[in-house]
Design a protein around this motif. Structure first.
Motif, PDB file in Angstrom:
ATOM      1  N   ARG B 318       0.830  -1.182   0.000  1.00  0.00           N
ATOM      2  CA  ARG B 318       0.000   0.000   0.000  1.00  0.00           C
ATOM      3  C   ARG B 318       0.871   1.241   0.000  1.00  0.00           C
ATOM      4  N   GLY B 327      -5.550   0.390  -6.506  1.00  0.00           N
ATOM      5  CA  GLY B 327      -5.920  -1.005  -6.290  1.00  0.00           C
ATOM      6  C   GLY B 327      -4.852  -2.034  -6.588  1.00  0.00           C
ATOM      7  N   LEU B 328      -3.663  -1.608  -6.984  1.00  0.00           N
ATOM      8  CA  LEU B 328      -2.641  -2.583  -7.345  1.00  0.00           C
ATOM      9  C   LEU B 328      -2.261  -3.457  -6.157  1.00  0.00           C
ATOM     10  N   HIS B 329      -2.215  -2.840  -4.983  1.00  0.00           N
ATOM     11  CA  HIS B 329      -1.805  -3.636  -3.822  1.00  0.00           C
ATOM     12  C   HIS B 329      -2.806  -4.736  -3.507  1.00  0.00           C
ATOM     13  N   ILE B 330      -4.061  -4.489  -3.828  1.00  0.00           N
ATOM     14  CA  ILE B 330      -5.037  -5.542  -3.573  1.00  0.00           C
ATOM     15  C   ILE B 330      -4.893  -6.653  -4.608  1.00  0.00           C
ATOM     16  N   VAL B 331      -4.504  -6.294  -5.816  1.00  0.00           N
ATOM     17  CA  VAL B 331      -4.229  -7.319  -6.832  1.00  0.00           C
ATOM     18  C   VAL B 331      -3.112  -8.231  -6.329  1.00  0.00           C
ATOM     19  N   GLY B 334      -4.435 -10.542  -3.786  1.00  0.00           N
ATOM     20  CA  GLY B 334      -5.245 -11.603  -4.381  1.00  0.00           C
ATOM     21  C   GLY B 334      -4.383 -12.685  -5.009  1.00  0.00           C
ATOM     22  N   ILE B 335      -3.316 -12.271  -5.678  1.00  0.00           N
ATOM     23  CA  ILE B 335      -2.442 -13.249  -6.323  1.00  0.00           C
ATOM     24  C   ILE B 335      -1.765 -14.125  -5.264  1.00  0.00           C
TER      25      ILE B 335
END
Lengths: 425, 366, 294
Positions: B318, B327-331, B334-335
């Motif tokens: 974050r 939202g990249l950190h949430i991607v 998720g990975i």
């Protein structure tokens, strides 16, 4: 036999400690004149409020570009402003953690943000504890500037102002034409913002003699408002006050048009979706005709000179995001100029000196008034009492200010009462 | 197409590896061979010593942000451990656990603002209320299996969250709806569990975490834990032997909810603001579950490991990515979740355990 | 309560309920065949909505016409997700029926990734598409029925019927049903089970492709729109009966009508609680749903 496991645990903790310390940037010495002044911003850059976070960030970045290009902070030998953004994800605990990080690690001179009241409220308390000035942007929760805090300031409206302005506009038009609504319906999104607005409206409506014939909350992200529209139709209000974010407002406006639900004195939206430029891109003009919108910015700004900074930010904002300036872009922009003004007067990036300078702010001209206020001056609670929004009516596809009267252009003729759907062209 | 009945698993009885419960009538906890008992004591020792070592940290490091981050990580470790207490051992996936945190947090604040009750007492009371809720919710829900159980827990949590958000006050108690409750500032006050510095909060959460880990350690060795493993292995066989699944699952759930409720109270004291969306919302439930699962559910240290790895990771991504690409950190999160589910189904602790087992210092039982 | 208003509410409830049922068809199919609770169901619908939007914004294709593109596109996406992400899980757990909880977590990861990639790629702003077809509302007596919703409703019913027929009469459909009944027996009879799984997931996604195009004209499109549809779909599927195609439609209609009527008497926020309560009740009392076999 205990050694291996306890060693593993200790190793894990040690590794964590080392990693975290390694990641910690060395604290900047605060004594030497800084070539760069870090300014911290906590914004919702992901999650449901991401659009607004993005708009605010754009406004802030363009303002800083302008300020730095114009020579930075002259009183500090042309020191440049450096922005540090943090994503709150609209979560209070993350906002608090990020505030701690920005204050302790990034050593920001001043904080700003965070739009979501639920985030701003606890995060500003952290700033207060660390004696770091925070200039609130976007959050309307009244209590934010009702805590006797010394370090928290807000340039924008409190929630109570918004409700008051909506009713003020109705009263103004009633005075001018001799006609006005007697019954009101409030329809709002069921979380913090919608409910607090509804509570304020309820209180004020009672004081001013309006009758509430419908008072209904809706959960967010609806796909169909038919049921509620039926209730509104059955209640026959003279005017409808709406508080929704963009997706729901889109749906509501469309369905009002589809179902030809006539409201004699129109729809009064307290912003949210209707102050989001992407809303207007996505909706047909017919659906928003004659809408009254309360927003924290005057769309057809008349006050004062049209400064070159304004044109510049509007062009760049549009280039960056693809739509016109929004209230939150404007507020972000304005806050940066308030910070610049305070830094110039403080002649120092020291937090205490800066705080004192902010408290003594009294701006009556310049780019800091981009949000549309005539003046920025904070009371003992840190609230800019000169904050006000503007109520516009959507006439011929343009939003034209109708309240306050002083801000109304002479060419603007409010449509009051609002023509029924059958009577519209 | 056949419909899957949610109350009956279709798989044959295949005992899960590592757990070969020997069921006997008049089931008493089996006597453990000497080596396993020593290993058990080792784990307890590790917990206590680790706790002491951790408690020493603020004496060495004074940096407030670092301590704050540690508190957040340990808070999630505690919550994940509390979640694991029931879900790791019963083998069900609860994605509504945050409702217990919410009850605990709200109760703590309301008892403080309404009755002036010190949070030291308010937190356990909140925990008890959460435990009570858990029994009410768990009793009908434990009949369900697998995803149905999980969906039902979400449904219950969402019902409570929506109800709290829509309710300004009930029976005279001000819930404040969606606006949430604030803990009034008292400055430095031990009785009110409020401190100006970070260190006291840190010690509280370390103590809570040590307690939760110790409780999990106890569970693994207790009759309750033994019964839970039997139920997890094959519920019907266990039932046929006179082990009442409902009773033992509910006990475990109540204890877990009690701990989670106290965690909610701690959250209230540390952030001094509670709102339904964050404290009863599905995000918190998912965090608790994920950290435990990725770390290794059904183990003592798995959730701690998961939290220690995931919480700082979330913060770092974050911090470095959150500000730039939305939202990249949430991607990334998720990975990692997907990779963990695919390649480390027993959690990250599994490889560690394997290494230890090979070294002959097994922490589990054979 | 005005009977006209109630009948209006009923009609709206049926329309939106049928749409929910249609959207949930794919979820029911996937769960019925593979026992996978697809947490990313709503995300796929969101992708379909965006696909329809971009086809119009960039190529001027009317959303109704874009069905030709979105259906195969989403089929491919679904096929890919199954083959690449979920298949390894099923292979690993081949000794047992796939542990449904791991699948739920895995698809939860897929949901997180898709929703946030969409946020990164498309931005957070709300979009909408519009159709060139001039569709006046259909009048049922005094009640105006929105044509776009009616079209989507009809499509849902049609899709359910066609899907049922297809599953029953074609070879591939029968293979899918066989795999659903008993995976190992199906494998023994020569059915390529991994392929069947991928096709099933693809079909589930393709159905969402259809509805993405049909809903794009009246549903506000944003990266978050998927989650609420996803949750609704779960409720519908449980209500109607897992794996039952007609059950999906029936479940949708029940939920739609229930919420529409309840919203006349209580605020929609309370109606939401009641829907969830209904969901829990069904699970506890009649877990096989309305149309499932007990």
């Amino acid at each position: 036999m205990t050694t291996s496991l306890s060693r593993r645990t200790a190793l894990a903790r040690g590794a964590l400690a080392l990693t975290a310390m390694a990641l910690a940037a060395p604290a900047q010495a605060q004594t030497q004149p800084q070539a760069e002044i870090p300014v911290g911003w906590v914004l919702p850059l992901s999650g449901g409020s991401a659009a607004i976070g993005q708009q605010a960030r754009a406004g802030v970045q363009i303002a800083v570009e302008q300020i730095n290009a114009a020579g930075g902070i002259k009183a500090l030998n042309g020191a440049k402003l450096k922005l540090v953004f943090a994503d709150s994800q609209s979560k209070p605990d993350i906002g608090v953690s990020e505030t701690e990080r920005l204050i302790q690690r990034e050593n920001v001179a001043v904080m700003s943000g965070a739009f979501n009241s639920a985030v701003t409220f606890p995060a500003t308390e952290v700033a207060e504890r660390y004696k770091t000035p925070w200039i609130v942007m976007g959050a309307v929760k009244d209590e934010i500037t009702e805590r006797n805090f010394k370090y928290v300031f807000r340039i924008n409206n409190k929630a109570t102002y918004d409700a008051r302005e909506q009713l003020d506009a109705m009263d103004l038009l009633k005075k001018e034409t001799g006609q006005g609504p007697k019954t009101l319906a409030i329809f709002y999104e069921g979380s913090d913002w919608g409910r607090s607005h509804a509570a304020n409206v309820r209180k004020l409506a009672k004081e001013r003699g309006y009758t509430l014939v419908l008072d209904e909350a809706a959960p967010p992200n609806q796909v169909d408002f038919s049921a509620q529209l039926l209730k509104i139709r059955a209640a026959r209000p003279d005017a409808l006050i709406a508080a929704f974010y963009t997706p729901d407002h889109l749906l509501l406006s469309r369905q009002l048009l589809e179902q030809q639900l006539n409201l004699p004195y129109g729809v009064h939206s307290v912003g949210g979706g209707t102050e989001d430029p992407s809303f207007y891109k996505a909706i047909s003009p017919k659906a928003v005709a004659y809408y009254f919108v309360q927003e924290d910015r005057q769309v057809d700004a008349l006050q004062g000179a049209r400064l070159p900074e304004f044109t510049d930010v509007e062009t760049k904002f549009k280039a960056q995001l693809g739509y016109d300036m929004s209230a939150y872009g404007a507020q972000g922009f304005a806050v940066m100029y308030v910070i610049k003004d305070a830094l110039e007067r403080a002649r120092s990036a020291d937090r205490q000196a800066l705080r004192d300078a902010v408290a003594a702010t009294d701006i009556t001209a310049g780019p800091a008034l981009y949000a549309g206020y005539q003046r920025i001056k904070f009371d003992e609670q840190g609230q800019n009492t000169f904050a006000h929004g503007a109520i516009s009516q959507n006439l011929n596809g343009q939003r034209r200010t109708v309240w306050p009267a002083e801000s109304r252009s002479p060419e603007t003729k409010p449509a009051w009462p609002v023509p029924a759907f059958g009577a519209r062209s | 197409m056949t419909t899957a009945h949610p109350g009956r698993p279709r798989r044959p009885f295949v005992p899960l590896p590592d757990e070969t419960p020997t069921l006997s009538l008049g089931a008493a906890a089996p006597r453990r061979p000497h080596g396993a008992r020593a290993a058990g004591a080792a784990v307890l020792g590790a917990i206590l010593l680790g706790g002491l070592a951790a408690a020493a940290l603020p004496l060495v490091v004074q940096d407030a942000y670092f301590l704050h981050s540690c508190i957040v990580v340990l808070f999630f470790a505690y919550m994940a451990t509390a979640w694991n207490f029931v879900c790791g051992y019963v083998g069900q996936l609860s994605i509504g656990h945050a409702m217990f945190a919410g009850v605990g947090g709200y109760a703590t604040v309301l008892l403080f603002t309404g009755l002036g009750l010190s949070p030291w007492l308010g937190m356990p009371v909140g925990g008890l209320l959460a435990a009570l809720l858990s029994v009410v919710v768990g009793y009908p829900t434990f009949r369900l299996r697998g995803p149905y159980f999980a969906l039902t827990t979400i449904a219950f949590a969402e019902m409570i969250r929506i109800w709290v958000e829509n309710t300004d006050s009930v029976l005279g108690i001000p819930l404040n709806g969606a606006a949430g409750l604030t803990v009034p500032l008292r400055g430095e006050s031990l009785a009110a569990l409020q401190f100006n510095g970070k260190a006291p909060y840190y010690w509280v959460i370390v103590a809570l975490l040590v307690g939760a880990l110790a409780a999990t350690w106890w569970l693994e060795r207790s009759k309750l834990g033994f019964y839970l493993k039997a139920i997890r292995g094959d519920r019907d066989a266990a039932e046929s032997l006179g082990i009442s699944p409902a009773r033992y699952q509910l006990v475990a759930l109540a204890i877990s909810a009690f701990m989670t409720g106290i965690g909610g109270g701690f959250y209230a004291q540390f952030f001094r603001y509670v709102n339904a969306e964050r404290l009863i919302g599905v995000d918190l439930s998912i965090d608790m579950a994920l950290m435990s699962i990725i770390g290794g559910q059904g183990t003592v240290f798995g959730p701690l490991l998961g939290a220690v790895l995931l919480a700082p990771l979330a913060e770092i991504t974050r911090g470095s990515l959150g500000g730039s690409l939305l939202g990249l950190h949430i991607v990334v999160y998720g990975i990692i979740l997907m990779l963990a589910v695919l390649y480390l189904p027993k959690g990250l602790i599994a490889p560690l355990r394997a290494v230890l087992a090979r070294a002959g210092l097994g922490g589990g039982r054979r | 309560m005005d009977p006209l208003i109630l009948s209006f509410a009923l009609v709206n409830g049926l329309l939106i309920g049928g749409i929910y049922g249609g959207v949930a068809l794919g979820l029911s199919l996937i769960f019925g065949v593979m026992r996978v609770v697809n947490f990313a169901h709503g995300s796929l619908l969101m992708l379909a909505l965006y696909a329809a939007f971009w086809l119009q914004a960039l190529a001027g294709i009317d959303p109704y016409a874009s069905v030709v593109v979105t259906v195969p596109l989403l089929f491919a996406v679904g096929f890919l997700i199954q083959s690449v992400v979920i298949a390894p899980l099923i292979r690993r757990e081949s000794a047992l029926v796939v542990e449904p909880l791991s699948a739920l977590l895995l698809t939860a990861g897929v949901y997180l990734v898709i929703d946030n990639l969409a946020l990164m790629a498309f931005g957070p702003d709300v979009r909408s598409a519009s159709t060139g077809l001039a569709l006046a509302p259909l009048m049922l007596g005094p009640i105006p029925v929105n044509s776009q919703r009616l079209i989507a409703f009809s499509a849902a019913i049609l899709a359910a019927i066609l899907l049922s027929l297809w599953l029953r009469s074609t070879r591939l459909g029968r293979a899918i049903r066989a795999t659903a009944q008993n995976r190992d027996a199906a494998a023994l009879s020569g059915i390529d089970v991994p392929l069947i799984y991928a096709v099933t997931f693809g079909i589930g996604a393709a159905l969402l492709g259809l509805f993405g195009s049909l809903l794009a004209t009246f549903i506000p499109i944003s990266p978050q729109v998927g989650l609420s549809f996803g949750i609704r779909s779960f409720i519908v599927v449980v209500l109607g009966g897992i794996g039952s195609i007609p059950g999906s439609i029936v479940g949708g209609l029940v939920i739609g009508v229930f919420e529409a009527l309840a919203s006349q008497f209580v605020p929609a926020t309370s109606a939401a609680i009641l829907s969830l309560g209904l969901f829990v009740l069904i699970l506890l009392v009649r877990p096989s749903g309305l149309m499932g076999r007990a």
